[in-house]
Enzyme design. Structure first.
Site, PDB file in Angstrom:
ATOM      1  CE1 TYR A  93      -3.639   2.480   0.375  1.00 49.75           C
ATOM      2  CE2 TYR A  93      -2.905   2.888   2.616  1.00 49.75           C
ATOM      3  CZ  TYR A  93      -3.723   3.207   1.548  1.00 49.75           C
ATOM      4  OH  TYR A  93      -4.620   4.234   1.657  1.00 49.75           O
TER       5      TYR A  93
HETATM    6  N1  LIG Z   1      -9.566   5.870   5.031  1.00 47.48           N
HETATM    7  C1  LIG Z   1      -8.323   6.181   5.355  1.00 47.48           C
HETATM    8  O1  LIG Z   1      -7.871   5.971   6.486  1.00 47.48           O
HETATM    9  C2  LIG Z   1      -7.458   6.850   4.337  1.00 47.48           C
HETATM   10  C3  LIG Z   1      -6.401   7.608   4.808  1.00 47.48           C
HETATM   11  C4  LIG Z   1      -5.578   8.255   3.918  1.00 47.48           C
HETATM   12  C5  LIG Z   1      -5.788   8.116   2.554  1.00 47.48           C
HETATM   13  N2  LIG Z   1      -6.802   7.341   2.102  1.00 47.48           N
HETATM   14  C6  LIG Z   1      -6.945   7.251   0.658  1.00 47.48           C
HETATM   15  O2  LIG Z   1      -8.078   8.022   0.320  1.00 47.48           O
HETATM   16  C7  LIG Z   1      -8.693   7.493  -0.844  1.00 47.48           C
HETATM   17  C8  LIG Z   1     -10.159   7.255  -0.551  1.00 47.48           C
HETATM   18  O3  LIG Z   1     -10.247   6.312   0.516  1.00 47.48           O
HETATM   19  P1  LIG Z   1     -11.553   6.098   1.383  1.00 47.48           P
HETATM   20  O4  LIG Z   1     -11.103   5.760   2.732  1.00 47.48           O
HETATM   21  O5  LIG Z   1     -12.493   7.193   1.135  1.00 47.48           O
HETATM   22  O6  LIG Z   1     -12.086   4.727   0.711  1.00 47.48           O
HETATM   23  P2  LIG Z   1     -13.539   4.154   0.386  1.00 47.48           P
HETATM   24  O7  LIG Z   1     -14.539   4.706   1.326  1.00 47.48           O
HETATM   25  O8  LIG Z   1     -13.376   2.682   0.260  1.00 47.48           O
HETATM   26  O9  LIG Z   1     -13.814   4.754  -1.071  1.00 47.48           O
HETATM   27  C9  LIG Z   1     -13.066   4.303  -2.180  1.00 47.48           C
HETATM   28  C10 LIG Z   1     -13.762   4.787  -3.440  1.00 47.48           C
HETATM   29  O10 LIG Z   1     -13.006   4.387  -4.587  1.00 47.48           O
HETATM   30  C11 LIG Z   1     -13.897   3.814  -5.557  1.00 47.48           C
HETATM   31  N3  LIG Z   1     -13.132   2.887  -6.384  1.00 47.48           N
HETATM   32  C12 LIG Z   1     -12.399   1.831  -5.956  1.00 47.48           C
HETATM   33  N4  LIG Z   1     -11.860   1.203  -7.019  1.00 47.48           N
HETATM   34  C13 LIG Z   1     -12.238   1.884  -8.131  1.00 47.48           C
HETATM   35  C14 LIG Z   1     -11.999   1.716  -9.517  1.00 47.48           C
HETATM   36  N5  LIG Z   1     -11.261   0.685  -9.981  1.00 47.48           N
HETATM   37  N6  LIG Z   1     -12.544   2.596 -10.375  1.00 47.48           N
HETATM   38  C15 LIG Z   1     -13.309   3.629  -9.924  1.00 47.48           C
HETATM   39  N7  LIG Z   1     -13.565   3.836  -8.620  1.00 47.48           N
HETATM   40  C16 LIG Z   1     -13.045   2.967  -7.733  1.00 47.48           C
HETATM   41  C17 LIG Z   1     -14.984   3.151  -4.688  1.00 47.48           C
HETATM   42  O11 LIG Z   1     -16.214   2.963  -5.351  1.00 47.48           O
HETATM   43  P3  LIG Z   1     -16.622   1.621  -6.167  1.00 47.48           P
HETATM   44  O12 LIG Z   1     -16.269   0.466  -5.296  1.00 47.48           O
HETATM   45  O13 LIG Z   1     -18.070   1.796  -6.450  1.00 47.48           O
HETATM   46  O14 LIG Z   1     -15.813   1.685  -7.418  1.00 47.48           O
HETATM   47  C18 LIG Z   1     -15.161   4.220  -3.608  1.00 47.48           C
HETATM   48  O15 LIG Z   1     -15.996   5.252  -4.103  1.00 47.48           O
HETATM   49  C19 LIG Z   1      -7.894   6.232  -1.195  1.00 47.48           C
HETATM   50  O16 LIG Z   1      -6.923   6.551  -2.148  1.00 47.48           O
HETATM   51  C20 LIG Z   1      -7.215   5.873   0.111  1.00 47.48           C
HETATM   52  O17 LIG Z   1      -6.015   5.166  -0.105  1.00 47.48           O
HETATM   53  C21 LIG Z   1      -7.665   6.725   2.963  1.00 47.48           C
END
Ligand SMILES: NC(=O)c1ccc[n+]([C@@H]2O[C@H](COP(=O)([O-])OP(=O)(O)OC[C@H]3O[C@@H](n4cnc5c(N)ncnc54)[C@H](OP(=O)(O)O)[C@@H]3O)[C@@H](O)[C@H]2O)c1
Length: 236
Positions: free
Chosen positions: A156
């Site tokens: 990751y």
């Molecule tokens: N949560 C944390 O602690 C955290 C911290 C720092 C950074 N981040 C980063 O922030 C970003 C968002 O994370 P989140 O926590 O909000 O995750 P999340 O709630 O799981 O949302 C992920 C989103 O990405 C979409 N997605 C996944 N694969 C895709 C694909 N192949 N094509 C198009 N859309 C896709 C999903 O929708 P579908 O499944 O419908 O496609 C969903 O809308 C990520 O890059 C993550 O690494 C997260």
């Protein structure tokens, strides 16, 4: 704002919160993810609050699909001022216990997916930067693991460190065009992704806080570029 934004990962978590915030600031927001129903729900919420949004279903891992998605945004909104890359995937595991399908999913989604949609958007962002607004934005959500790797985050973190390197190179490449390239690196955020990884409810930042950081970046005056922001919960 009077601008058009494409938010990837808009069906959930950080992307969803960002889409709502940008719509509240007056942007027309294209909501992109793979699952239509979840996107439609966000779209209804934005519209019922008086905002303007529409749904674009695409799997960003597919380069052609990403290109078609950006074309749909242009057909519908006529311009693209902001691309906010929030789509992402995470599986935390020691590398010894990891399976190729798991690390491939992270590499495909976090790296290839981001590059596919960003590449497709570049010419439209450059056109927006030449227009009345005088600037355009490409913002990507990384992770603090993009700065530091750990025993269960090696792959990751590798994807996020790759994004960090790409974002900085692209920032310098696009600077003469007026397109601002920014990277947001949050710590743990309370989203469905974090819950799937075992975080408890309320653990980590609220997604709206990260959305606010993104809105801060894209609302700087033309001529001011925020290249990188790290947002952590106090005490972590
Ligand atoms: N949560 C944390 O602690 C955290 C911290 C720092 C950074 N981040 C980063 O922030 C970003 C968002 O994370 P989140 O926590 O909000 O995750 P999340 O709630 O799981 O949302 C992920 C989103 O990405 C979409 N997605 C996944 N694969 C895709 C694909 N192949 N094509 C198009 N859309 C896709 C999903 O929708 P579908 O499944 O419908 O496609 C969903 O809308 C990520 O890059 C993550 O690494 C997260």
């Amino acid at each position: 704002m009077g601008t058009a934004a494409l938010v990837t990962g808009a069906s959930s978590g950080i992307g969803r919160a960002t889409a709502c915030r940008l719509a509240a600031h007056g942007a027309t927001v294209a909501l992109l993810a793979r699952q239509a129903e979840a996107l439609e729900q966000v779209c209804r919420e934005i519209r019922s609050a008086g905002g303007d949004a529409f749904v674009v279903c695409a799997d960003l891992v597919d380069a052609v699909g990403a290109e078609q998605a950006v074309a749909q945004v242009i057909d519908r909104a006529g311009r693209l001022d902001m691309l906010i890359n929030c789509a992402g995937a995470a599986h935390l595991s020691s590398f010894a216990d990891d399976a190729p399908s798991q690390w491939q999913c992270m590499i495909d989604t976090n790296l290839s997916g981001t590059l596919n949609v960003s590449h497709a958007a570049l010419s439209y962002l450059a056109a927006a930067a030449r227009s009345d607004r005088g600037t355009a934005d490409l913002v990507t959500v990384g992770f603090t693991a993009g700065r530091q790797s750990g025993p269960v985050t090696s792959v990751y973190a590798a994807t996020k460190q790759a994004i960090t390197a790409w974002s900085e190179g692209l920032r310098r490449e696009l600077a003469p065009s007026g397109v601002r390239v920014g990277l947001i690196q949050p710590g743990l955020v309370d989203t469905p992704l974090a819950r799937r990884l075992g975080a408890g409810p309320g653990q980590g930042l609220n997604a709206a806080v990260v959305a606010d950081a993104i809105v801060y970046v894209v609302t700087r005056p033309a001529g001011v570029a925020v290249a990188e922001l790290v947002v952590r919960a106090v005490g972590r």
